[in-house]
Design a protein around this motif. Structure first.
Motif, PDB file in Angstrom:
ATOM      1  N   LYS A 168       0.812  -1.219   0.000  1.00 23.27           N
ATOM      2  CA  LYS A 168       0.000   0.000   0.000  1.00 23.27           C
ATOM      3  C   LYS A 168       0.851   1.277   0.000  1.00 23.27           C
ATOM      4  CE  LYS A 168      -4.103  -1.936   2.265  1.00 23.27           C
ATOM      5  NZ  LYS A 168      -4.853  -2.069   3.540  1.00 23.27           N
ATOM      6  N   ALA A 169       2.018   1.209   0.632  1.00 23.25           N
ATOM      7  CA  ALA A 169       2.840   2.418   0.783  1.00 23.25           C
ATOM      8  C   ALA A 169       3.787   2.669  -0.385  1.00 23.25           C
ATOM      9  CB  ALA A 169       3.648   2.333   2.078  1.00 23.25           C
ATOM     10  N   THR A 170       3.988   1.668  -1.247  1.00 24.90           N
ATOM     11  CA  THR A 170       4.921   1.831  -2.361  1.00 24.90           C
ATOM     12  C   THR A 170       4.404   2.884  -3.341  1.00 24.90           C
ATOM     13  OG1 THR A 170       5.719  -0.440  -2.186  1.00 24.90           O
ATOM     14  CG2 THR A 170       6.067   0.664  -4.283  1.00 24.90           C
ATOM     15  N   ASP A 171       5.267   3.867  -3.604  1.00 24.42           N
ATOM     16  CA  ASP A 171       4.945   4.940  -4.545  1.00 24.42           C
ATOM     17  C   ASP A 171       6.218   5.232  -5.344  1.00 24.42           C
ATOM     18  OD1 ASP A 171       4.191   7.173  -5.954  1.00 24.42           O
ATOM     19  OD2 ASP A 171       3.432   8.298  -4.233  1.00 24.42           O
ATOM     20  N   ALA A 172       6.440   4.430  -6.380  1.00 29.07           N
ATOM     21  CA  ALA A 172       7.685   4.519  -7.150  1.00 29.07           C
ATOM     22  C   ALA A 172       7.898   5.910  -7.745  1.00 29.07           C
ATOM     23  CB  ALA A 172       7.695   3.467  -8.250  1.00 29.07           C
ATOM     24  N   LYS A 173       6.801   6.570  -8.174  1.00 24.80           N
ATOM     25  CA  LYS A 173       6.926   7.914  -8.754  1.00 24.80           C
ATOM     26  C   LYS A 173       7.483   8.905  -7.744  1.00 24.80           C
ATOM     27  CE  LYS A 173       3.340   7.559 -12.319  1.00 24.80           C
ATOM     28  NZ  LYS A 173       2.007   8.044 -12.759  1.00 24.80           N
ATOM     29  N   ALA A 174       7.077   8.755  -6.485  1.00 25.14           N
ATOM     30  CA  ALA A 174       7.561   9.654  -5.418  1.00 25.14           C
ATOM     31  C   ALA A 174       8.886   9.174  -4.834  1.00 25.14           C
ATOM     32  CB  ALA A 174       6.509   9.753  -4.322  1.00 25.14           C
ATOM     33  N   GLY A 175       9.364   8.019  -5.325  1.00 23.65           N
ATOM     34  CA  GLY A 175      10.636   7.485  -4.824  1.00 23.65           C
ATOM     35  C   GLY A 175      10.522   6.882  -3.442  1.00 23.65           C
ATOM     36  N   VAL A 176       9.309   6.422  -3.078  1.00 29.95           N
ATOM     37  CA  VAL A 176       9.102   5.787  -1.773  1.00 29.95           C
ATOM     38  C   VAL A 176       8.825   4.301  -1.991  1.00 29.95           C
ATOM     39  CG1 VAL A 176       7.682   5.692   0.312  1.00 29.95           C
ATOM     40  CG2 VAL A 176       8.204   7.905  -0.731  1.00 29.95           C
ATOM     41  N   TYR A 177       9.585   3.454  -1.323  1.00 26.29           N
ATOM     42  CA  TYR A 177       9.438   2.009  -1.451  1.00 26.29           C
ATOM     43  C   TYR A 177       8.826   1.449  -0.177  1.00 26.29           C
ATOM     44  CZ  TYR A 177      12.357   3.232  -5.326  1.00 26.29           C
ATOM     45  OH  TYR A 177      12.831   3.839  -6.463  1.00 26.29           O
ATOM     46  N   GLY A 178       8.016   0.418  -0.351  1.00 21.47           N
ATOM     47  CA  GLY A 178       7.241  -0.108   0.771  1.00 21.47           C
ATOM     48  C   GLY A 178       8.069  -0.739   1.866  1.00 21.47           C
ATOM     49  N   ILE A 179       9.234  -1.265   1.505  1.00 19.35           N
ATOM     50  CA  ILE A 179      10.073  -1.918   2.512  1.00 19.35           C
ATOM     51  C   ILE A 179      11.527  -1.976   2.048  1.00 19.35           C
ATOM     52  CG2 ILE A 179       9.676  -4.271   1.629  1.00 19.35           C
ATOM     53  CD1 ILE A 179       9.508  -5.080   4.708  1.00 19.35           C
TER      54      ILE A 179
END
Length: 438
Positions: A168-179
């Motif tokens: 749910k938290a993965t946001d590749a465009k924002a450069g945020v990875y879920g884990i």
């Protein structure tokens, strides 16, 4: 003649003076972790108090450090006067007579050391390495992101909950990875984490007959889960990442969660080092089938090889670097959130530390919960001590070989089933060679 005698006397006195002031050079091998780097910065305080001692540092990556110090101590090479060694090496090397006992005094207060750590560093009642910092493992996560996607963790969290949050938290465009999880090969790198994942899935390294158990369902469940999770929600190039790389990613706000050493909390909660310091929450290590072996136990320690000829100076340095006074010095110079933790009861009892270290309760709970004793470290009974390792000499070679296979599986170079079969074969070969069975 008299003039020559006087000149000779002057030269002799000058030489004696130089000899008296010649400093003892201590060569210390250590790992390039944050707390060790801080120790190097504070070394001038020790040298000022001990002007007859000069410290020379050899700072290495974890895997390289292990290779160098293991080779040096086994061959009695004498390259180092003080070595940074782990909870794995200390009992094995002390039994072999490769280490000198640590000479403590009343001011050092050996009874202040956390019992689990002290016990692991002792042989026949004597301390053979002094803990610089200790750790277990736990879940560190972005509370703001968890709230945003409506995820709440149980106590302890489950790996199913971790997976749900990661996706749910993965946001590749924002450069945020879920884990973020370790992928770099090494028995103390990816295999430290992966062994706990295997343990909590009901697995073990060896059964009671010392036969490797790698090509079994718990390992397949654990490694399959790990590879799938990292493929969907991990950062690119994860197969090259270990503690330091993931620490940098998390501190930059690029990881929604991270399961790793509790010691990381002192860095990611420090606003000077972390962009997300005020957004982090802490929980115990996630569990799957069983809580046994879900969180590791480790400490980095200072020890004196039997080959060192500078015992007195080495003992002085170790007493200084692992003392209550050193912890106070770090607090004074860098703040209480920067002190090395996981070693002393007095640190956790200090109200100033408690005030700034929001992670303190979770960290101590994790350390106290870890049980490296045979029969308590895994769900099926195991013959070895250790949580994230098996405390036998052969484990280094096995752990390194298996770590390479697991890293290849994570990178997509080898199918999981093939990586496990290859690992089983190499582990069997090493154990047969070691005489554990025919």
């Amino acid at each position: 003649m008299k003039r020559f005698a006087q000149a000779g006397l002057v030269l002799a006195l000058a030489a004696a003076g130089l000899a008296a002031h010649a400093a003892t050079e201590l060569v210390i091998a250590t790992v390039n972790n944050g707390h060790m780097i801080e120790m190097q910065k504070l070394t001038p305080f020790f040298e000022k108090a001990n002007p007859d001692i000069k410290v020379k540092w050899v700072t290495l990556e974890e895997g390289t450090l292990r290779q160098r110090v293991t080779t040096d101590i086994a061959t009695k090479g004498g390259q180092f006067d003080v070595m940074t060694i782990g909870l794995y090496e200390a009992p094995i090397w002390s039994k072999k007579g490769w280490l000198k006992p640590i000479a403590t005094d009343a001011a050092y207060d050996v009874d202040d050391l956390l019992p689990a750590i002290r016990s692991g560093l002792s042989h026949e009642g004597k301390l053979y390495a002094a803990p610089f910092y200790g750790e277990s493992s736990m879940l560190m996560y972005r509370k703001d992101l968890a709230d945003k996607v409506g995820v709440k963790f149980s106590d302890p969290p489950t790996w199913a909950e971790v997976k749900d949050f990661a996706e749910k938290a993965t946001d590749a465009k924002a450069g945020v990875y879920g884990i973020c999880l370790r992928g770099k090969p090494g028995w103390g790198d990816n295999m430290a984490f992966l062994t706990t994942l295997v343990n909590t899935n009901g697995g073990q390294w060896f059964d009671m007959q010392w036969k490797p158990q790698i090509d079994t369902k718990p390992w397949k469940d654990a490694i399959g889960f790990y590879v799938d999770l990292m493929k969907k929600a991990g950062p690119p190039g994860a197969a090259a990442n270990s503690f330091n790389e993931n620490l940098a990613l998390f501190s930059e706000g690029k990881c929604a969660q991270w399961v790793d050493a509790t010691i990381a909390a002192s860095f990611i909660s420090d606003p000077k080092q972390s962009k997300v310091a005020d957004k982090v929450a802490y929980a115990q290590a996630p569990v799957a089938v069983t809580p046994k072996g879900a969180n590791w136990l480790w400490s980095w320690n200072l020890a004196i090889p039997a080959s060192s000829t500078k015992d007195e100076a080495a003992q002085k340095f170790i007493r200084w670097a692992t003392s209550k006074d050193y912890i106070q010095l770090v607090a004074k110079e860098q703040g209480w959130n920067a002190v090395p933790t996981g070693t002393r009861k007095s640190t956790y009892a200090n109200p100033e530390f408690q005030k700034v270290a929001r992670f303190a309760a979770a960290e101590k709970k994790a350390i106290d919960a870890a049980n490296p004793n045979p029969g308590e470290n895994t769900l099926p009974k195991s013959p070895y001590a250790g949580v994230q390792y098996a405390a036998i000499p052969e484990f280094q070679a096995i752990g390194v070989g298996v770590g390479q296979q697991m890293s290849a599986a994570l990178a997509g170079k080898t199918p999981v089933d093939q990586a496990l079969k290859t690992s089983q074969t190499l582990a069997e070969r090493e154990m047969k060679k070691g005489g554990y069975y025919k």
